[in-house]
Design an enzyme around this catalytic site. Structure first.
Site, mmCIF file in Angstrom:
data_model
loop_
_atom_site.group_PDB
_atom_site.id
_atom_site.type_symbol
_atom_site.label_atom_id
_atom_site.label_comp_id
_atom_site.label_asym_id
_atom_site.label_seq_id
_atom_site.Cartn_x
_atom_site.Cartn_y
_atom_site.Cartn_z
ATOM 1 N N GLU A 10 -40.549 -41.772 -28.755
ATOM 2 C CA GLU A 10 -40.004 -40.504 -29.245
ATOM 3 C C GLU A 10 -40.772 -39.954 -30.439
ATOM 4 O O GLU A 10 -40.905 -38.748 -30.595
ATOM 5 C CB GLU A 10 -38.528 -40.676 -29.623
ATOM 6 N N TYR A 303 -30.113 -49.331 -34.399
ATOM 7 C CA TYR A 303 -30.050 -47.936 -33.954
ATOM 8 C C TYR A 303 -28.890 -47.196 -34.612
ATOM 9 O O TYR A 303 -27.740 -47.655 -34.576
ATOM 10 C CB TYR A 303 -29.904 -47.899 -32.433
#
Length: 693
Positions: A10, A303
């Protein structure tokens, strides 16, 4: 030829971390290569939905008659500063030695959408695998690549992400244009933003409408503790109670003791972390998200965009290492004994487990972290120690006594076991009551009358607003709904920032915190919005249906058809609020009063128009009749026409003779159309003319 897998991350930092773990150590321009892998990256989203005018140039102008807008085939626009990287990814994907792509974007709805958009834009058809991890630690990445999933396993997640984005576009574009056109100013409307604004406006209305009421209590002072009467509305009554107590001992009527237990709070999800960071550190929700995202990319924590507050059952064995990291970060001891059971519950974990420090978070010195990131990491670490601790236990004592014919109550608290509170503000036993038994007579030191006032609701802070967003509409949602409230943990910070940037909400600092206060335009927008766009039920229902799309229980077409129908109904049925011009003053120069409704007529770039939304009166600068006579419709001329219905004009051009003449310009308005005519000073020497607009 050696075959390779193309890994797409990403962000650059994440891509380089993955490349290092995989042994792809040959650095190239925009990618890394080696050991059978080519690793490249996006910069977040590389494309966005095209603006309406890309579908039809007529949408370049905002017009009511063009609504609703719904693309038949959705188009994307590649961001100019990211085109080079998209071209690079396309070239890498088309290499003959690349046999497979690995989606290594964030393991969530938006990460899935970032990859799928790129995959579609580069017109790739090669097979895809999915890396799904909750930590950027080396070992987590290795385990993830040993257990790659078929990309097709996440098709429904991709459909849900695409539906969410398209629905937001449909509502945002159509509702924003609808209300902007009707109320003559830009009014940003969104399916999460608008009901969130409504919460803030409603709270402000409650504060404005609140009327403080006085109350009185009589307090008995026993030296080490105090007892208070009930709240009394009349001061005279309280004074009478005080008078009767003078010189009288208090007699204990009852003593009740209860042992109470407070379980340790669960680990952090993103929302609870943002709330505590705002309350304790003063960080905005967006700042906290930025800091924790940076910590994730630096392998310091797991995360961040999670809505779970638990670890999975198979993580029990890693809890000691997580606890050790937490203690080193905070420079605090690990609770003894500590409890792992309550924090590990796979049934309460959706896509990702709670946010915790990584087991390797202290391998590199903490002094390398920026101050904001370090404070957030300490907050996360402290919550781990808190959640592993035993319950906080205390003894609550309530003493009820009589004095002078009135009842008084004293309360005390004695800590039996500090438990998890040892890591937060420690509690002592200063509020504990002495040994008191029923029937005892207690001589008090002093008695006093205390006056108080009822207080209005408090303005929202980001802490309390995030809590309200999380639970908004939950009572009306089905009990088994997986997502309730406004938005998701990943999008709430962005919503708050957009409310501030659009000018609908202001941050106002007081002594201890920063409050969120609606602006005049924010209050006005909520005033004219229909209930369906204000209600948290709309977005809560969307999130519920998006979960159905994720599970394959609802097709994307069904979801989007429902959104399109709602938007079309809104456009067709919404009626402007009468008198709303006072809510949205244009700020333009007033030149006179409207001959139709009496409202202000103001000057704008294209002419002079009535401020009232449902009134169609206007004088255009490019009026054909007047332009043909070379009459300049300036502010002075319009002011006179609006006041007297006439004004003298010299040098009027005659299109028939080519000569100039002088005359009075007359304006008549019949409620539907405006017409002009001339009245001459000397009959027969100049031509007469009339015109209508």
């Amino acid at each position: 030829m050696i075959m390779s897998k193309l890994v797409i991350a990403e962000k650059p930092s994440m891509g380089k971390t993955i490349a290092s773990v995989l042994g792809a150590d040959k650095r190239q321009d925009g990618f890394c290569e080696g050991n059978g892998y080519v690793v490249t990256w996006c910069f977040g989203f590389l494309s966005e939905f095209s603006e309406p005018e890309a579908y039809d140039e007529k949408y370049g102008k905002w017009r009511f008659d063009d609504l609703p807008i719904r693309p038949d085939v959705w188009q994307y626009t590649v961001m100019r500063d990211k085109k080079q990287q998209l071209d690079r990814i396309a070239a890498l994907a088309n290499r003959s030695d690349v046999t497979e792509l690995v989606n290594a974007c964030d393991a969530g709805r938006e990460g899935e959408r970032i990859f799928r958009n790129v995959y579609a834009l580069i017109h790739c058809s090669k097979p895809v695998s999915r890396l799904w991890i909750s930590s950027m630690e080396d070992e987590a990445i290795r385990r993830g690549f040993d257990d790659l999933k078929p990309g097709s396993d996440y098709d429904n997640l991709s459909f849900a992400a695409d539906c969410r984005a398209k629905a937001d576009w449909l509502v945002g574009i159509n509702a924003t244009r609808l209300f902007s056109v009707l109320y003559h100013r830009t009014l940003n409307v969104g399916r999460v933003m608008s009901p969130t604004l409504a919460l803030i406006v409603q709270r402000e209305a409650e504060i404005d409408g609140f009327k403080a009421e006085p109350f009185y209590t009589v307090n008995l002072d026993f030296g080490d503790y105090r007892a208070a009467s009930e709240k009394l509305k009349a001061k005279e009554t309280a004074e009478e109670v005080l008078r009767k107590c003078e010189g009288q001992a208090a007699v204990v009527r009852s003593v009740e003791q209860k042992e109470k237990t407070e379980k340790a709070p669960a680990l952090y999800d993103l929302t609870t972390l943002q709330r505590d960071a705002n309350r304790i550190l003063g960080f905005t929700a967006q700042q906290t998200l930025d800091y924790v995202q940076a910590l994730y990319e630096k392998k310091r924590c797991t995360y961040p965009r999670t809505d779970s507050r638990y670890l999975t059952d198979d993580m029990v064995s890693t809890v000691p290492a997580i606890a050790l990291s937490a203690s080193l970060i905070c420079n605090l001891s690990i609770p003894s004994p500590y409890i792992t059971g309550p924090i590990c519950n796979s049934k309460k974990v959706s896509d990702h487990h709670a946010i915790v420090p990584t087991t390797g978070s202290t391998k590199v010195g903490l002094d390398e972290l920026p101050a904001g990131e370090l404070e957030i990491l300490k907050l996360i670490a402290r919550r781990v120690l808190v959640s592993l601790s035993e319950a906080h236990r205390y003894l609550e004592t309530t003493v009820v006594m009589d004095c002078g014919g009135s009842t008084f109550t004293a309360k005390g608290k004695q800590v039996l076991s500090p438990g998890w509170r040892q890591y937060e503000k420690p509690e002592d036993n200063s509020s504990a009551l002495p040994d008191i038994s029923e029937g005892m007579e207690l001589p008090f030191v002093d008695a006093a009358l205390k006056e108080g006032k009822t207080t209005p609701p408090k303005r929202y802070t980001e802490d309390t607003l995030l809590a309200a967003m999380e639970t908004a509409g939950s009572k009306e949602m089905p009990e088994d709904a997986e997502r309730k409230g406004l938005g998701t943990p990943a999008t709430r910070a962005e919503t708050l920032e957009k409310l501030v940037s659009t000018g609908f909400v202001e941050r106002k600092k007081n002594k201890k915190s920063i409050s969120l206060v609606p602006s005049h335009s924010g209050i006005s927008l909520v005033t004219v919005l229909p209930e369906q766009l204000q209600s948290p039920l709309l977005t809560a229902e969307w999130e519920y249906r998006l979960k159905e799309v994720e599970r394959g229980e609802l097709s994307p077409e069904q979801f989007l058809d429902g959104i399109s129908d709602m938007v079309a109904t809104l456009v067709q049925t919404y009626q402007p609020v009468l008198g709303a011009e006072v809510l949205f003053p244009s700020g333009r120069t007033v030149v006179g009063k409207c001959p139709r409704c009496g409202s202000d007529v103001t000057e704008s770039k294209k002419g002079y128009f009535c401020e009232r939304n449902d009134c169609r009166f206007g004088l255009w600068r490019d009026n054909r009749f007047l332009a043909g006579k070379k009459i300049n419709l300036n502010k002075k001329v319009v002011s006179a026409l609006l006041k007297d219905g006439r004004t003298f004009i010299s040098g009027i051009y005659s299109e028939r003779t080519g000569k100039n003449f002088d005359a009075d310009l007359l304006m008549q308005d019949d409620g539907n159309k405006t017409s002009f005519s001339f009245e001459f000073k000397r009959d027969g020497k100049h031509e007469a003319a009339t015109g209508r607009t």
